[in-house]
Design an enzyme around this catalytic site. Structure first.
Site, mmCIF file in Angstrom:
data_model
loop_
_atom_site.group_PDB
_atom_site.id
_atom_site.type_symbol
_atom_site.label_atom_id
_atom_site.label_comp_id
_atom_site.label_asym_id
_atom_site.label_seq_id
_atom_site.Cartn_x
_atom_site.Cartn_y
_atom_site.Cartn_z
ATOM 1 N N GLY A 1 7.429 1.797 6.910
ATOM 2 C CA GLY A 1 9.002 0.881 6.759
ATOM 3 C C GLY A 1 8.605 -0.160 5.178
ATOM 4 N N ALA B 1 11.553 -0.284 -12.469
ATOM 5 C CA ALA B 1 11.485 0.880 -13.627
ATOM 6 C C ALA B 1 12.223 1.352 -12.056
ATOM 7 C CB ALA B 1 10.476 1.472 -13.377
ATOM 8 N N LYS C 1 -4.171 11.084 4.067
ATOM 9 C CA LYS C 1 -5.234 9.959 4.342
ATOM 10 C C LYS C 1 -6.178 10.064 4.848
ATOM 11 C CE LYS C 1 -0.243 8.719 5.701
ATOM 12 N NZ LYS C 1 0.589 8.324 6.667
ATOM 13 N N VAL D 1 -3.287 4.415 3.645
ATOM 14 C CA VAL D 1 -2.832 4.724 4.240
ATOM 15 C C VAL D 1 -2.641 3.879 5.210
ATOM 16 C CG1 VAL D 1 -5.742 5.079 6.389
ATOM 17 C CG2 VAL D 1 -4.856 5.880 3.647
#
Length: 437
Positions: free
Chosen positions: A302, A43, A205, A132
């Site tokens: 990333g 989705a 985090k 995290v």
């Protein structure tokens, strides 16, 4: 093992990376788990992008709830982000008896207590390694690898954007505003970088790590958060002269009075390994009573580094299919009914060493006044730099490193220092951590 069918919500940077990694390494993963993991529906509001990434190999929709409510799907991977629609989707998936994988640290830090309770009641897994430090397996380390230990403290560089900015400021001698523009140009910083540069992302985090480390509910609203926007190149330079580097750290310590939960710029001795983590990389140090300090380092963001963590969670779920809920590792390391509502200490109650920078008139008696204020409050000095005034100026910078004192005592000292007639401007205060005790 039956095939694990996955529904993917969001196919942007991390979603695209997840699809790529899972597809590219499918044979290797199957060798590890004895079966197949396959994304069967995606989705995304941008259907053209979704078609390009998947090469038309899976069913596509712009309705995320269609995936969550698809009876064929075993696991929903939520990579949308944010607090609102993501929460609705995750809770609906859980209500439908589906396992969930998410990289959404904000969602868990704010609504994790509700989400994990719902998952426990339904007997499904919520996995969140990617939430995290990207590809660094810090959640598994805290929850499983260090389970024999009483965790004493956790400290980490857990935001790559701010670490890149601070590294560039130090290496190139540039001001914060200039480096931020470069970080945005390179894609390290968002157009609105507030969550990163004000420490909010790191606090999300840290909240998750503290919950696992100390067996406590999520308490994001109690976290102290201070960003890097007010840091000057002078402070970074003076810190280097004294043998320190400045990093934005998330720090959580368990003390007899409660738990520290704080994010702020921090001076770290340059000989520490974590002080030498530069660029957009992340690192976390965990101190256990049995193992001592352990360091975890790697790419904190990333497409593929984060996808590595997402796919690892899918592998864990595939391995755990058919197991009873009580045989699985608890979501946050401790059984939910064994969590302790530990108090989070206000920043005023925290003890730390301190870096102080002030600008004062270059005249007799200034140093005596400063040292008397500190002595009266029983604050001892560890090191000091007294700079000469620049040509044509009558004011100079004074830098002081103190030994450990309580934050509220230091704030009292600063108020008295700022009241001195010889002082010009405000005192800059940065906390100092040795990360050895």
């Amino acid at each position: 093992m039956k095939e694990l069918k996955v529904g993917l919500l969001g196919i942007g940077t991390v979603g695209g990376g997840t699809y790529t990694v899972l597809t590219r390494n499918q044979a290797e993963i199957a060798r590890r788990i004895g079966g197949n993991i396959r994304i069967v529906q995606v989705a995304d509001r941008n259907l053209e992008l979704a078609k390009q990434v998947t090469n038309g190999q899976v069913a596509l929709t712009d309705d995320a709830f269609a995936v969550v409510n698809n009876p064929e799907i075993d696991v929903v991977v939520e990579l949308i982000g944010g607090y609102t629609i993501a929460k609705e989707l995750v809770l609906q998936a859980i209500a439908n008896g589906k396992h969930v994988v998410t990289a959404n640290k904000a969602l868990l830090a704010v609504h994790g207590n509700e989400i994990f309770k719902a998952a426990s009641d339904k007997g499904v897994i919520v996995a969140f390694e990617a939430a995290v430090a990207g590809g660094i397996p810090i959640i598994k380390a805290l929850r499983e690898g260090l389970s024999a230990n009483k965790i004493e403290w956790v400290a980490g560089i857990i935001n790559g954007t701010t670490n890149f900015i601070l590294s560039e400021m130090r290496d190139k001698g540039l001001a914060f505003a200039d480096v931020l523009k470069e970080a945005q140009r390179l894609g390290y910083a968002e157009a609105d970088p507030t969550f990163d540069v004000e420490g909010i992302d790191a606090a999300h985090k840290l909240t998750i790590m503290a919950s696992i480390a100390f067996g406590m509910p999520m308490q994001f609203e109690q976290a102290y958060t201070e960003g890097i926007t007010q840091l000057s190149i002078q402070d970074i330079s003076y810190a280097a002269e004294l043998g320190y580097r400045v990093k934005l750290l998330g720090i959580s310590k368990k003390t007899s009075e409660g738990v520290e939960l704080r994010v702020h710029p921090t001076l770290i001795p340059e000989k520490r390994l974590i002080a030498n983590v530069d660029g957009a990389m992340n690192a976390v140090v965990v101190k256990g009573d049995a193992v001592g300090p352990t360091l975890y380092y790697g790419a904190g963001a990333g497409a593929e580094p984060t996808a590595s963590a997402v796919v690892a969670d899918l592998v864990d779920i595939a391995r755990l299919q058919g197991t009873q809920a009580e045989q699985r590792v608890a979501y946050l390391g401790y059984q939910l009914d064994q969590q302790q509502a530990l108090p989070v200490l206000p920043i005023a109650e925290v003890y730390s060493d301190y870096y102080l920078r002030l600008r004062a008139s270059d005249k007799p008696g200034v140093m005596a006044d400063l040292t008397k204020i500190l002595a009266d409050l029983q604050i001892s000095i560890d090191a000091m730099l007294q700079k000469e005034p620049a040509d044509g100026e009558s004011e100079a910078d004074i830098v002081i490193l103190t030994h450990t004192t309580q934050e509220k005592t230091m704030d009292t000292a600063i108020a008295r220092i700022e009241a001195l007639p010889a002082l010009t401007g405000k005192v800059t205060k940065i906390r100092v951590e040795s990360l050895s005790r």
